[in-house]
Design a protein around this motif. Sequence first.
Motif, short mmCIF file in Angstrom:
data_model
loop_
_atom_site.label_atom_id
_atom_site.label_comp_id
_atom_site.label_asym_id
_atom_site.label_seq_id
_atom_site.Cartn_x
_atom_site.Cartn_y
_atom_site.Cartn_z
N VAL A 107 38.01 42.25 37.78
CA VAL A 107 38.41 43.36 36.90
C VAL A 107 39.17 42.82 35.68
CG1 VAL A 107 38.52 44.98 38.83
CG2 VAL A 107 40.58 43.74 38.17
N ASN A 108 39.01 41.56 35.38
CA ASN A 108 39.79 40.88 34.34
C ASN A 108 39.81 41.64 33.01
OD1 ASN A 108 41.13 38.51 33.08
ND2 ASN A 108 39.20 38.43 31.95
N GLU A 109 41.04 41.73 32.43
CA GLU A 109 41.21 42.33 31.11
C GLU A 109 42.04 41.43 30.20
OE1 GLU A 109 43.02 46.08 31.92
OE2 GLU A 109 41.15 47.06 32.51
N LEU A 110 42.44 40.25 30.69
CA LEU A 110 43.25 39.34 29.88
C LEU A 110 42.38 38.68 28.81
CD1 LEU A 110 45.46 37.63 32.62
CD2 LEU A 110 46.10 39.48 31.05
N PRO A 111 42.77 38.78 27.56
CA PRO A 111 41.93 38.27 26.46
C PRO A 111 41.71 36.76 26.48
CG PRO A 111 44.11 38.89 25.67
CD PRO A 111 44.02 39.38 27.08
N PHE A 112 42.65 35.99 27.05
CA PHE A 112 42.51 34.53 27.05
C PHE A 112 41.73 34.03 28.27
CE2 PHE A 112 46.66 35.79 28.71
CZ PHE A 112 46.67 35.19 29.96
N ILE A 113 41.23 34.94 29.12
CA ILE A 113 40.37 34.56 30.24
C ILE A 113 39.01 35.23 30.05
CG2 ILE A 113 40.01 34.70 32.74
CD1 ILE A 113 43.00 34.62 33.13
N ASN A 114 38.00 34.43 29.84
CA ASN A 114 36.63 34.92 29.66
C ASN A 114 36.53 35.96 28.54
OD1 ASN A 114 33.87 34.83 30.45
ND2 ASN A 114 34.10 36.75 31.57
N GLY A 115 37.38 35.80 27.51
CA GLY A 115 37.36 36.71 26.37
C GLY A 115 37.71 38.15 26.72
N GLY A 116 38.49 38.32 27.81
CA GLY A 116 38.88 39.67 28.21
C GLY A 116 37.79 40.44 28.94
N GLN A 117 36.71 39.76 29.27
CA GLN A 117 35.58 40.41 29.97
C GLN A 117 35.68 40.17 31.47
OE1 GLN A 117 33.33 42.35 28.24
NE2 GLN A 117 34.76 41.92 26.56
N HIS A 118 35.07 41.10 32.22
CA HIS A 118 35.03 40.94 33.67
C HIS A 118 34.24 39.69 34.02
CE1 HIS A 118 36.61 44.82 33.34
NE2 HIS A 118 35.50 45.54 33.46
N ILE A 119 34.68 38.99 35.05
CA ILE A 119 33.97 37.80 35.52
C ILE A 119 33.05 38.24 36.66
CG2 ILE A 119 34.23 35.47 36.50
CD1 ILE A 119 37.00 35.38 35.22
N GLU A 120 31.81 38.45 36.34
CA GLU A 120 30.88 39.07 37.28
C GLU A 120 30.60 38.23 38.51
OE1 GLU A 120 29.97 42.09 37.17
OE2 GLU A 120 30.82 42.52 35.20
N TRP A 121 30.65 36.89 38.36
CA TRP A 121 30.32 36.05 39.51
C TRP A 121 31.43 36.01 40.56
CZ3 TRP A 121 33.88 32.32 40.26
CH2 TRP A 121 34.59 31.85 39.16
N ALA A 122 32.63 36.51 40.21
CA ALA A 122 33.74 36.52 41.18
C ALA A 122 33.44 37.55 42.27
CB ALA A 122 35.05 36.86 40.48
N PRO A 123 33.25 37.14 43.52
CA PRO A 123 32.88 38.08 44.58
C PRO A 123 34.04 38.97 45.01
CG PRO A 123 33.25 35.92 45.52
CD PRO A 123 33.38 35.76 44.04
N GLU A 124 33.72 40.20 45.41
CA GLU A 124 34.70 41.09 46.01
C GLU A 124 34.54 40.98 47.52
OE1 GLU A 124 37.10 42.75 44.78
OE2 GLU A 124 36.60 43.86 42.97
N ILE A 125 35.61 40.59 48.22
CA ILE A 125 35.53 40.42 49.67
C ILE A 125 35.60 41.80 50.33
CG2 ILE A 125 36.64 39.41 51.69
CD1 ILE A 125 37.70 37.20 49.88
N PRO A 126 34.59 42.18 51.10
CA PRO A 126 34.58 43.51 51.74
C PRO A 126 35.72 43.69 52.73
CG PRO A 126 32.41 42.46 51.84
CD PRO A 126 33.38 41.41 51.40
N THR A 127 36.09 44.95 52.98
CA THR A 127 37.19 45.26 53.90
C THR A 127 36.91 44.75 55.30
OG1 THR A 127 37.77 47.23 52.62
CG2 THR A 127 38.57 47.12 54.88
N TYR A 128 35.66 44.88 55.78
CA TYR A 128 35.37 44.47 57.15
C TYR A 128 35.52 42.96 57.32
CZ TYR A 128 30.66 43.03 55.61
OH TYR A 128 29.61 42.41 54.98
N VAL A 129 35.25 42.19 56.26
CA VAL A 129 35.45 40.74 56.32
C VAL A 129 36.95 40.43 56.40
CG1 VAL A 129 35.19 38.55 55.08
CG2 VAL A 129 33.31 40.22 55.09
N SER A 130 37.74 41.13 55.59
CA SER A 130 39.20 40.94 55.64
C SER A 130 39.73 41.25 57.03
CB SER A 130 39.88 41.87 54.62
OG SER A 130 39.44 41.59 53.30
#
Length: 342
Positions: free
Chosen positions: A277-300
């Motif tokens: 959900v990145n919004e910081l301008p100095f990381i990937n130009g403030g764009q979301h990093i799509e390859w970063a996986p979201e770990i599902p609740t059942y895995v947690s």
Amino acid sequence: MQLPVWFEIGSFVVLGIILLIDLLLVVKRPHEPSMKEAGLWVGFYVALALLFAVAMFVFAGPEYGGQFVAGWVTEYSLSIDNLFVFIIIMARFSVPRKYQQEVLMVGIIIALILRGIFIALGAVVIEQFSWVFYIFGAFLLWTAWKQAKDSGEDEEEGAENPLIARLRKVLPMSEKFDGNKIRTVVDGKKVFTPMLIVFITIGLTDLLFAVDSIPAIFGLTQSAFIVFTANIFALMGLRQLYFLLGGLMTRLVYLKHALSVILAFIGVKLVLHAMHVNELPFINGGQHIEWAPEIPTYVSLAVIVGTIIIAVVASLMSPQARQAKLDARLEADAKKTMSEAE
């Protein structure tokens, strides 16, 4: 799917009533609970949490239901770690066993109030600033590393909190306890008893533990309602668990390592979520990093429960646990022999 407002309000009303009844029972009949009594109360609160989880699945769906279970298990496991410190505090202040239930109950209520404020502020910050997940994640990773290295010696030193030390100087206080009273009369003057200091110490100590646990549960859910109810259910059975586990705490030698693994896992989960959900301008130009996986609740949930089970089994099978069990048996035999001799 969102939780109905009536469900949220009703949950807090019912939980408030249960806490009030529990407190009144403790105040009316101060005593040291037997293993059977403590076990029944722990079973009651665990069953209550599981019933609440079922209600969450029914009214909010499996995602929110799973988040509550994962949050509750995480908070409960982290709260068990608090018991080591509670045992030290009780011994340090020489609190009579008869009144330790009341001390824990009042301390837990103080902690719930302070945690409620902490959670409300955290929810607002998370809603407004998504980058805070980077901070939470880094903090949990640092905490996991620190806990893995910690031998527990600092806790046993029992250094007095500066606030507590200041209170002792400012408030007129008796040297001894007067039952479960907070105030008593000494030489015709009304003074506070050490019970006040113990209440505050337990409450503040639990709040310090919340600095680790609340960011951890926010890594599993962003619902302030789930975060707060998971904290309530985790703390409600903590008082009885204190008496139920007792000597068993010294045998859970790998518990701290398990908690380090859990905190590290959630720290990584938070960082990945922050990247997603990145919004910081100095990381990937403030764009979301799509390859970063979201770990599902059942895995947690699987990682958290699996880690705790492995740690408990490994602890109980360890040489240290067997030696602690033998020492406890020898101590019990010695007490029995002395009792028969008298």
